[in-house]
Design an enzyme around this catalytic site. Structure first.
Site, PDB file in Angstrom:
ATOM      1  CG  ASN A  22      38.453  12.714   9.655  1.00 26.60           C
ATOM      2  OD1 ASN A  22      38.116  13.874   9.437  1.00 26.60           O
ATOM      3  ND2 ASN A  22      38.863  11.888   8.699  1.00 26.60           N
ATOM      4  CG  HIS A 117      31.686   8.870   2.276  1.00 25.74           C
ATOM      5  ND1 HIS A 117      32.293   7.638   2.405  1.00 25.74           N
ATOM      6  CD2 HIS A 117      31.518   9.078   0.939  1.00 25.74           C
ATOM      7  CE1 HIS A 117      32.457   7.111   1.201  1.00 25.74           C
ATOM      8  NE2 HIS A 117      32.000   7.963   0.297  1.00 25.74           N
TER       9      HIS A 117
HETATM   10  C1  GAR Z   1      38.337   9.411   5.968  1.00 27.94           C
HETATM   11  O1  GAR Z   1      38.668   9.941   4.707  1.00 27.94           O
HETATM   12  C2  GAR Z   1      36.852   9.143   6.054  1.00 27.94           C
HETATM   13  O2  GAR Z   1      36.078  10.101   5.394  1.00 27.94           O
HETATM   14  C3  GAR Z   1      36.756   7.803   5.370  1.00 27.94           C
HETATM   15  O3  GAR Z   1      37.831   7.091   5.898  1.00 27.94           O
HETATM   16  C4  GAR Z   1      38.916   8.001   6.111  1.00 27.94           C
HETATM   17  C5  GAR Z   1      39.465   7.775   7.499  1.00 27.94           C
HETATM   18  O4  GAR Z   1      40.625   8.540   7.678  1.00 27.94           O
HETATM   19  N1  GAR Z   1      35.492   7.166   5.611  1.00 27.94           N
HETATM   20  C6  GAR Z   1      34.863   6.430   4.698  1.00 27.94           C
HETATM   21  O5  GAR Z   1      35.324   6.180   3.608  1.00 27.94           O
HETATM   22  C7  GAR Z   1      33.498   5.916   5.137  1.00 27.94           C
HETATM   23  N2  GAR Z   1      32.867   5.236   4.067  1.00 27.94           N
HETATM   24  P1  GAR Z   1      41.193   8.786   9.125  1.00 27.94           P
HETATM   25  O6  GAR Z   1      41.288   7.402   9.781  1.00 27.94           O
HETATM   26  O7  GAR Z   1      42.555   9.396   8.916  1.00 27.94           O
HETATM   27  O8  GAR Z   1      40.247   9.678   9.854  1.00 27.94           O
END
Ligand code: GAR
Length: 197
Positions: A22, A117
């Protein structure tokens, strides 16, 4: 949300703990002009996380720290707030930052912190939302962007997308959810900074 430098690029900070897909979606959107913004700081609580390498590739400054090296959460958040203030950060985007914020951050950046999220909140809060929803057997998954308060995945919802999935392959499901995240986060930040006063 009120922002101050109308006409200029909005100054963003991204907080992340791990992979950073992200973060990369936001950084790429800034780089190619889809977002009228600049990520001026990555904050990462896990030195060595892949997100730090991604930031390096984009030439984005990183503050990577070990929480255990500070006496308290308030202490390291005061350090972070100092860095954000120095850099004139206007909006903080949590992107897989797996920590609850304390009042130090929440009061300094009130209404200027958002989180992504991978569920339709308030369902499936926590660090394993996709797995939890999959194990539960839901058919409608989703992604939520929300303002951040002191509760786990809590705070006023900014936007959501539903994702229909009836298969049995969690890797395929995760890929679908992450793809939606990357689009929704950029679109939502664009909308938030576009509405600045
Ligand atoms: C993402 O899916 C985000 O939505 C989640 O962690 C992941 C990070 O992925 N966040 C949560 O679960 C917050 N409670 P990334 O490091 O590849 O962006």
């Amino acid at each position: 949300m009120t922002m101050t430098n109308a006409g200029q690029k909005t100054r963003l900070a991204v907080f992340a703990s791990g992979n950073g897909s992200n973060f990369e979606a936001l950084a790429q959107a800034c780089a190619d002009g889809r977002l009228n913004a600049e990520i001026v700081l990555l904050v990462c609580d896990k030195p060595g996380a892949y997100v730090c390498e991604r930031a390096g590739r984009f030439g984005i400054e990183t503050f990577a720290f070990r929480p255990k090296e500070y006496a308290s959460k308030a202490e390291y958040e005061r350090r972070i707030v100092g860095l954000l203030d120095d850099k004139g950060v206007e909006l903080v985007c949590l992107a897989g930052y797996m920590r609850i914020l304390s009042d130090v951050m929440l009061e300094a950046y009130r209404d200027r912190i958002v989180n992504i999220h991978p569920s339709l909140l308030p369902a499936f809060k926590g660090a394993h939302a996709i797995r939890d929803a999959f194990d539960y057997g839901v058919k409608v998954y989703g992604v939520t962007i929300h303002y951040v308060n002191g509760e786990l995945d809590g705070g006023r919802i900014v936007d959501q997308r539903a994702i229909y999935y009836d298969g049995d392959d969690i890797d395929e499901l995760e890929a679908k959810i992450h793809a939606v995240e990357h689009v929704l986060y950029v679109d939502t930040v664009a909308r938030l900074i576009g509405s600045r006063g």
